[in-house]
Structures are given as C-alpha cells and as structure tokens.
Scaffold this motif. Structure first.
Motif, short mmCIF file in Angstrom:
data_model
loop_
_atom_site.label_atom_id
_atom_site.label_comp_id
_atom_site.label_asym_id
_atom_site.label_seq_id
_atom_site.Cartn_x
_atom_site.Cartn_y
_atom_site.Cartn_z
N VAL A 96 -5.13 10.21 7.10
CA VAL A 96 -3.86 10.42 7.80
C VAL A 96 -4.09 11.38 8.97
O VAL A 96 -4.77 12.40 8.81
N GLY A 97 -3.57 11.03 10.13
CA GLY A 97 -3.69 11.87 11.32
C GLY A 97 -4.76 11.40 12.30
O GLY A 97 -4.76 11.82 13.46
N MET A 98 -5.67 10.56 11.81
CA MET A 98 -6.74 10.08 12.70
C MET A 98 -6.16 9.20 13.80
O MET A 98 -5.26 8.40 13.56
N LYS A 99 -6.74 9.33 14.99
CA LYS A 99 -6.29 8.53 16.14
C LYS A 99 -7.09 7.22 16.25
O LYS A 99 -8.27 7.17 15.86
N LEU A 100 -6.45 6.22 16.78
CA LEU A 100 -7.09 4.93 16.99
C LEU A 100 -6.38 4.18 18.12
O LEU A 100 -5.41 4.67 18.69
N GLU A 101 -6.88 3.00 18.44
CA GLU A 101 -6.22 2.11 19.37
C GLU A 101 -5.79 0.88 18.56
O GLU A 101 -6.58 0.42 17.74
N ALA A 102 -4.58 0.41 18.77
CA ALA A 102 -4.10 -0.69 17.93
C ALA A 102 -3.27 -1.69 18.74
O ALA A 102 -2.57 -1.31 19.69
N PRO B 72 1.45 15.37 17.01
CA PRO B 72 0.61 14.41 16.31
C PRO B 72 1.20 13.90 15.00
O PRO B 72 0.69 12.96 14.42
N THR B 73 2.32 14.53 14.53
CA THR B 73 2.92 14.08 13.28
C THR B 73 3.61 12.73 13.47
O THR B 73 4.42 12.58 14.36
N PRO B 74 3.25 11.74 12.64
CA PRO B 74 3.90 10.44 12.82
C PRO B 74 5.35 10.45 12.35
O PRO B 74 5.73 11.30 11.56
N THR B 75 6.12 9.52 12.84
CA THR B 75 7.51 9.39 12.43
C THR B 75 7.59 9.03 10.96
O THR B 75 6.84 8.20 10.49
N VAL B 76 8.49 9.63 10.26
CA VAL B 76 8.68 9.28 8.85
C VAL B 76 10.16 9.14 8.54
O VAL B 76 10.98 9.76 9.19
N GLY B 77 10.47 8.34 7.58
CA GLY B 77 11.82 8.28 7.01
C GLY B 77 12.95 7.93 7.95
O GLY B 77 14.03 8.49 7.84
N ARG B 78 12.73 7.01 8.88
CA ARG B 78 13.84 6.59 9.70
C ARG B 78 14.78 5.71 8.89
O ARG B 78 14.34 4.96 8.03
N PRO B 79 16.10 5.80 9.14
CA PRO B 79 17.03 4.96 8.37
C PRO B 79 16.80 3.49 8.68
O PRO B 79 16.38 3.16 9.80
N PRO B 80 17.09 2.60 7.72
CA PRO B 80 16.79 1.18 7.90
C PRO B 80 17.46 0.58 9.14
O PRO B 80 16.90 -0.28 9.79
N GLY B 81 18.63 1.08 9.49
CA GLY B 81 19.37 0.56 10.63
C GLY B 81 18.62 0.71 11.94
O GLY B 81 18.83 -0.02 12.90
N THR C 253 -1.79 6.53 15.62
CA THR C 253 -2.21 7.51 14.62
C THR C 253 -2.06 6.89 13.24
O THR C 253 -1.08 6.18 13.00
N VAL C 254 -2.99 7.16 12.35
CA VAL C 254 -2.84 6.74 10.96
C VAL C 254 -1.72 7.58 10.35
O VAL C 254 -1.82 8.80 10.28
N GLY C 255 -0.63 6.91 9.93
CA GLY C 255 0.55 7.62 9.44
C GLY C 255 0.55 7.79 7.93
O GLY C 255 1.16 8.71 7.39
N ALA C 256 -0.13 6.90 7.23
CA ALA C 256 -0.17 6.94 5.76
C ALA C 256 -1.27 5.99 5.29
O ALA C 256 -1.73 5.14 6.05
N LEU C 257 -1.65 6.16 4.05
CA LEU C 257 -2.62 5.28 3.41
C LEU C 257 -1.99 4.73 2.16
O LEU C 257 -1.20 5.42 1.49
N ALA D 105 -10.43 11.51 16.46
CA ALA D 105 -10.50 10.05 16.48
C ALA D 105 -11.08 9.57 15.16
O ALA D 105 -11.99 10.19 14.61
N ALA D 106 -10.57 8.45 14.65
CA ALA D 106 -11.17 7.84 13.46
C ALA D 106 -12.59 7.39 13.83
O ALA D 106 -12.78 6.77 14.87
N PRO D 107 -13.59 7.71 13.02
CA PRO D 107 -14.97 7.30 13.32
C PRO D 107 -15.08 5.77 13.38
O PRO D 107 -14.36 5.08 12.66
N SER D 108 -15.97 5.27 14.21
CA SER D 108 -16.07 3.81 14.37
C SER D 108 -16.50 3.12 13.08
O SER D 108 -16.24 1.93 12.89
#
Ligand code: MLZ
Length: 265
Positions: A146-152, A237-246, A165-169, A18-21
């Motif tokens: 990247v990889g830290m969990k949170l609620e959003a 836990p790996t976030p989605t990356v590089g989906r096509p724009p469509g 999950t934090v996917g990128a910075l 988890a991402a620290p508070s």
C-alpha cells in the motif's frame, strides 16, 4: 511532451516510492511496436473471451495497439500490448483447430458471417508473426505494498495511462487509485494485470503519461469530502477511502484552481 510531469520531483514531494518493476507482469524493456494502422490480426473478443475474432489495428500508442473487431462498430475499441497473449497472427486459430467467430454485436445477420469473413480477409494486410512478442512471465506472488506508486490504464478512458498509488491489497488483487481523482476511477485488478506498469514505463514507450488530477484527497480522520469541498493540489499520497456509494463513478469537473507543483499546464 507528457504534460511536463516529473516522477522524480513528484516522488520527492509526496515522500513516496515507486513499486519495483519485479512486482509487475511487464517486460523490463517495453516491447517494440512495429504494427501499422490497418494491419489485421486475431484477438480474443473482450466481451466474449471464448471467441477468437479478426481485429484491425486502428491506432498505436507506445507498446499498445488500439483494436477494432471486424464486423463490430467503432464504439467498442480496446487496447492491447504487443506482447499480449490475447492477440495472435491470422491463421493461429485455425492451426489450433478453432474457428474464427463473429464479434459480439456483429452488425450483420449471423448467416452472412462466412462471406463477411472471406471478404474482410481478402487482400488484407496481415500483421506478420515476427512483430508479435511473447508475453512476459508473471511474478510468483503479489509483492505490492500500500502506498507504492505506479502507472496504470484508466479503465474508463483506456487510452490514458495515469500516475497511481496502490490503495489496498486483497489477496492476489491490488486496488489501483489515481492520484488527484478522489476514487472515481479506482479499480481492483490482479497483481499480474497487464494494465499496470512501473513508474517510468510511459517515458520508455513514448506514451503520453497523464499528469495527476487536482482533486484533493482528505485523510480518513477528516471524513469523506463531498463534491465541491476543499480543493488543494493533490499532493497527499493517501488514497481516497470510504466514499459514499452515490459518489461512485461520478466524473470530477475540470480543473478550477491554478496550481504549482511538479507539472506545468
Ligand atoms: N475527461 C475526463 C478524464 C479523466 C481522466 C482521469 N484519469 C484518472 C475528465 O476530465 O473527467
């Protein structure tokens, strides 16, 4: 019950942390919500942030208020924390020399605004200033990893708070990805956004934390999944990356597979 989703089991199963508070611009103990449906207050118009408007509380969820601008329709409700700097007691605007404005899309003629304002405030229940809370300070810097969990907040369904999950910075920004949803709801926000919360926030506020979705996320090396491809419980836990724009913004369908995991249906 919050879908019986358990962060404790989920963090173990996904081998994540988890991402620290201290990463968040949120108070350590969520602010008490003493507002009541029907109370009026001043709020920044989310669609025209230089305007201060009259808003009515139309719902309550945890430390958040569901707000509707007086003179607007019911299609533009928005949610604010009770310690948001974007809400204030009625009278604050005038005190600071400002003028209350009609909301963007005011449903009447602009010339009827002064009379509308008088009528909407006449006999209104005004939220007392003691139930507003001071906004917490922002952390000094972006300390997410990247990889830290949170609620959003799911910004497409802002009444939902979901596991993510934090996917990128990207400098002061964080990519928020939603577990089990293949990127359709992802967004970048500043590290000090009021829409992201530490793991356990909803359990403290009584908000209904949504369980993760069931759309699998494939590792980068396997390429981009297309709609209707392999579906397994979203434990990766790996976030989605590089989906096509469509594919952007398309809503995944309903859950098709019975799954076992750290939540029950
Ligand atoms: N009605 C929507 C809810 C999706 C919520 C996703 N939150 C990350 C759907 O089922 O597509």
């Amino acid at each position: 019950a919050a879908g019986h989703f358990s962060w404790e089991k989920y963090l173990k199963e996904t081998g994540s942390t988890a991402a620290p508070s201290s990463c968040f611009k949120q108070s350590l103990t969520p602010p008490l919500n003493e507002f009541k449906v029907g109370m009026k207050l001043e709020a920044q118009d989310p669609r025209n942030t230089t305007s201060t408007c009259i808003a009515t509380v139309v719902g309550l969820t945890g430390s958040r208020l569901r707000l509707r601008l007086d003179g607007s329709d019911n299609k533009n409700d928005f949610w604010r924390l009770v310690d948001s700097s974007e809400i204030q007691p009625i009278g604050s605007c005038e005190k600071s020399g400002g003028m209350l404005q009609p909301p963007l899309g005011f449903r009447l003629n602009a010339s009827s605004w002064p009379m509308f304002l008088l009528k909407t405030l006449n006999g209104a229940e005004m939220a007392p200033s003691r139930i507003f809370h001071k906004e917490p300070p922002a952390p000094e810097q972006n300390s997410f990893q990247v990889g830290m969990k949170l609620e959003a907040v799911d910004r497409k369904n802002p009444h939902f708070i979901c596991p993510g999950t934090v996917g990128a910075l990207r400098g002061v920004e964080v990519l928020v990805t939603f577990d089990g949803w293949r990127g359709a709801f992802d967004y970048y926000c500043r590290y000090d956004s009021r829409d992201i919360f530490p793991v356990g926030w909803c359990a403290l506020t009584g908000d209904n934390l949504q369980p993760p979705g069931t759309k699998a996320v494939l590792p980068k090396s396997l390429g981009t999944p297309t709609e209707g491809s392999v579906e397994t419980p979203a434990m990766n836990p790996t976030p989605t990356v590089g989906r096509p724009p469509g594919q952007r913004g398309r809503k995944p369908g309903r859950r098709k597979t019975k799954i076992t995991g750290s939540w029950s249906q």
